[in-house]
Design an enzyme around this catalytic site. Structure first.
Site, PDB file in Angstrom:
ATOM      1  N   LYS A 282       0.840  -1.199   0.000  1.00 50.88           N
ATOM      2  CA  LYS A 282       0.000   0.000   0.000  1.00 50.88           C
ATOM      3  C   LYS A 282       0.876   1.250   0.000  1.00 50.88           C
ATOM      4  CE  LYS A 282      -3.938  -1.807   2.684  1.00 50.88           C
ATOM      5  NZ  LYS A 282      -4.969  -1.711   1.639  1.00 50.88           N
ATOM      6  N   ASP A 352      -2.640  -7.579  -1.770  1.00 54.79           N
ATOM      7  CA  ASP A 352      -3.428  -6.676  -0.922  1.00 54.79           C
ATOM      8  C   ASP A 352      -4.910  -7.084  -0.867  1.00 54.79           C
ATOM      9  OD1 ASP A 352      -3.896  -4.589   0.787  1.00 54.79           O
ATOM     10  OD2 ASP A 352      -3.848  -3.023  -0.766  1.00 54.79           O
ATOM     11  N   GLU A 354      -6.116  -9.589   0.516  1.00 52.99           N
ATOM     12  CA  GLU A 354      -5.761 -10.690   1.410  1.00 52.99           C
ATOM     13  C   GLU A 354      -6.917 -11.137   2.285  1.00 52.99           C
ATOM     14  OE1 GLU A 354      -5.372  -7.603   2.190  1.00 52.99           O
ATOM     15  OE2 GLU A 354      -6.278  -7.656   4.182  1.00 52.99           O
ATOM     16  N   ARG A 356     -10.005 -11.686   1.674  1.00 54.51           N
ATOM     17  CA  ARG A 356     -10.834 -12.741   1.072  1.00 54.51           C
ATOM     18  C   ARG A 356     -10.121 -14.090   1.099  1.00 54.51           C
ATOM     19  NH1 ARG A 356     -11.220  -9.411  -4.457  1.00 54.51           N
ATOM     20  NH2 ARG A 356     -11.055  -7.755  -2.915  1.00 54.51           N
TER      21      ARG A 356
HETATM   22  N1  BES Z   1      -8.164  -3.865   4.218  1.00 49.20           N
HETATM   23  C1  BES Z   1      -8.315  -3.432   2.888  1.00 49.20           C
HETATM   24  C2  BES Z   1      -9.621  -2.674   2.635  1.00 49.20           C
HETATM   25  C3  BES Z   1      -9.814  -1.383   3.371  1.00 49.20           C
HETATM   26  C4  BES Z   1      -9.697  -0.179   2.707  1.00 49.20           C
HETATM   27  C5  BES Z   1     -10.204  -1.361   4.702  1.00 49.20           C
HETATM   28  C6  BES Z   1      -9.911   1.010   3.372  1.00 49.20           C
HETATM   29  C7  BES Z   1     -10.417  -0.163   5.370  1.00 49.20           C
HETATM   30  C8  BES Z   1     -10.280   1.023   4.700  1.00 49.20           C
HETATM   31  C9  BES Z   1      -8.280  -4.640   1.958  1.00 49.20           C
HETATM   32  O1  BES Z   1      -7.491  -5.691   2.366  1.00 49.20           O
HETATM   33  C10 BES Z   1      -7.736  -4.181   0.657  1.00 49.20           C
HETATM   34  O2  BES Z   1      -6.595  -3.790   0.632  1.00 49.20           O
HETATM   35  N2  BES Z   1      -8.537  -4.228  -0.401  1.00 49.20           N
HETATM   36  C11 BES Z   1      -8.110  -3.816  -1.683  1.00 49.20           C
HETATM   37  C12 BES Z   1      -8.545  -4.856  -2.680  1.00 49.20           C
HETATM   38  C13 BES Z   1      -7.989  -4.665  -4.058  1.00 49.20           C
HETATM   39  C14 BES Z   1      -6.476  -4.912  -4.050  1.00 49.20           C
HETATM   40  C15 BES Z   1      -8.678  -5.602  -4.991  1.00 49.20           C
HETATM   41  C16 BES Z   1      -8.773  -2.474  -1.994  1.00 49.20           C
HETATM   42  O3  BES Z   1      -9.937  -2.299  -1.635  1.00 49.20           O
HETATM   43  O4  BES Z   1      -8.113  -1.619  -2.542  1.00 49.20           O
HETATM   44 ZN    ZN Z   2      -7.183  -5.877   4.384  1.00 46.63          ZN
HETATM   45 MN    MN Z   3      -5.469  -5.448   1.792  1.00 44.23          MN
END
Ligand code: BES
Ligand code: ZN
Ligand code: MN
Length: 504
Positions: A282, A352, A354, A356
């Protein structure tokens, strides 16, 4: 840490009691004060309001020091504006009251008298009004001060609140207050877990806390360590955890009611103690608050902790999939293939995505339980859900319309913002992989839906399943009144409400 606040239901009006501070409600555009106040004090405060041009704007305060010669029971009174009568909801009331008590704490009030609220668009049932009073106070004055040298205002001084019930049944009022104490304690427990830094709150530490909590609350508990996870074929949770020095855990906590349960429900929580993104790292900014990525699992543990005292006739199995998503020499790579417990293989396109992968194993595991009626998962799963509904609301979807609707209804009754989202199976094509059964990311659009479709692949057909994506409301970057900056404890009140309503 902040001290405990005692709530007490009392017969009679505000005028009949002594306290450091008495609260008086004022609706906008009404010539009188509202609730069991008492004529003399109400009359005096309305004069004060007129003199000081206090109109009762929602959430506004006016403090009045009662001259001792007037002979009133409280040293000070605070007018609390509630806006227009027809616009008042219990949710709004919770907010205004929470803020009022924080400002009372600022000037050192230890003993506060609060009248029961008696009127919105329709009069609120007394028990619900009392519940809102308790939650407004106990959620609104929450602070996470463990790491501060100086605690912030909230409940530095506040010790006791007398809730003036007028001639309402003090039994109903006391019952509402007592329920509110339980839901608030559970919510604040979840907030503490979310706010704890990820360097402290590792998967192993959460397992210890779950064991302690289970022992105190008389719940069953079982912790699965990496060897156990390997034996059970849980390649998802193991894969996500393999880049971290803090190995993963699957925590199982169980509540069994006395007598035959009306239903058997699994509650499943995403428990990423930290989500750096892994090798699909990230940005620094996106990572800043990723200690919140275990908020789903915190809500599950908090709700379970409250159940023995509430005693609903439903058996509940809490499952918390705990891991830390870190980059490192041992981390999973984009392109790696993981085998989930139910036998399906996943091509990891983006490390990222992860949550799921972890939930795939936990849902597969829940799917093996005999006699399970339904599974509800809570997860800070996608940024896409935050784009869809904004930072306040969680999106709810699943494979059973009635269950999704029931969850949304419980949320609405408990004051949490949740809204139904669709699950278009057409988008499954975006998850097709060239090398494995499925891949873990789709296209950019509809990301919250493809994430939920991914999860559905690991739910046994016939098991009713609801999925709550709490990525938006799990962690606030500013105070939304009684929802404080930081961990919100979202989901706890909805789960408690749902479980106590289905098996009432
Ligand atoms: N934990 C994050 C989602 C998240 C975003 C939680 C903002 C709280 C606040 C999750 O693991 C994630 O990184 N999701 C990605 C998925 C993508 C790589 C398909 C996302 O939403 O960007
Ligand atoms: Zn996450
Ligand atoms: Mn993530």
């Amino acid at each position: 840490m902040s001290g405990d606040v005692r709530l007490e239901a009392k017969r009679g009006t505000l005028e009949e009691t002594r306290a450091d501070l008495g609260i008086v409600y004022r609706f906008k555009g009404e010539a009188t004060a509202s609730g069991p106040i008492g004529g003399r004090i109400a009359g005096r405060l309305i004069e004060v309001a007129t003199e000081d041009r206090f109109e009762g704007r929602p959430g506004s305060h006016l403090l009045w020091h009662a001259p001792p010669a007037d002979g009133f029971g409280c040293r000070r009174y605070m007018l609390l504006g509630l806006g227009r009568k027809e616009d008042l909801t219990l949710e709004r009331f919770r907010r205004y009251l929470g803020d009022a008590l924080v400002s009372a704490d600022r000037f050192g009030a230890a003993d506060v008298a609060v009248p029961l609220i008696d009127a919105g668009a329709a009069p609120f049932p007394e028990r619900d009004a009392a519940l809102a009073v308790a939650e407004g106070i106990l959620l609104g004055t929450y602070r996470f001060d463990r790491y501060r040298s100086e605690p912030r205002p909230g409940r530095r001084y506040l010790r006791q609140v007398q809730v003036m019930a007028g001639d309402a049944s003090t039994r109903d009022v006391a019952a509402g207050l007592s329920l509110g104490e339980k839901t608030s304690a559970a919510t604040n427990f979840a907030r503490d877990l979310v706010n704890e830094p990820a360097g402290v709150l590792t998967p192993q530490r959460v397992a210890e806390i779950a064991r302690e909590t289970a022992a105190e609350a008389k719940l069953g508990v079982k912790v699965m360590e990496p060897e156990d996870l390997r034996r059970m074929g849980m390649g998802g949770i193991l894969g996500v955890g393999q880049g971290s020095h803090n190995p993963p855990r699957l925590i199982q906590v169980e509540y069994r009611p006395e007598g035959k349960p009306a239903r058997r429900v699994a509650l499943i929580g995403k428990g990423l103690t930290f989500d750096s993104g892994g090798l699909s790292l990230k940005t620094s900014e996106a990572m800043e608050t990723m200690k919140c990525d275990m908020a789903g699992s915190a809500a599950v543990l908090a709700a379970l902790r409250a159940l023995p005292e509430l005693g609903p006739r439903v058996e509940v199995i809490g499952l918390m999939g705990m891991a830390e998503n870190m980059p490192g020499g041992g981390a999973i790579r984009p392109g790696d293939v993981l085998r989930i417990m139910n036998g399906k293989t996943v091509e990891v396109r983006n490390t990222d995505a992860e949550g799921r992968l972890v939930l795939a194993d936990v849902l597969s595991y829940a799917s093996t339980f005999k006699g399970l009626d339904e599974a509800i998962d809570l997860a800070t799963l996608t940024g896409a859900m935050v784009v869809a509904l904004g930072p306040m609301a969680a999106g709810v979807t699943g494979n059973d319309r009635d269950l999704v609707d029931a969850v949304v209804r419980s949320a609405s009754r408990s004051g949490e913002a949740m809204w139904p989202m669709p699950l278009y199976s057409e988008y499954m094509e975006h998850l097709r992989s060239d090398v494995a059964d499925i891949k873990n990311t789709g296209i950019r659009w509809g990301g919250a839906i493809t994430a939920a479709l991914f999860l559905k692949e690991f739910v046994r057909p016939g098991l009713r399943w609801a999925h709550i994506d709490i990525a938006g409301p799990a962690f606030g970057d500013k105070d939304y009144s009684y929802m404080k900056k930081g961990g919100s404890g979202v989901g706890v009140r909805t789960l408690i409400r749902y479980l106590t309503d289905v098996a009432a």
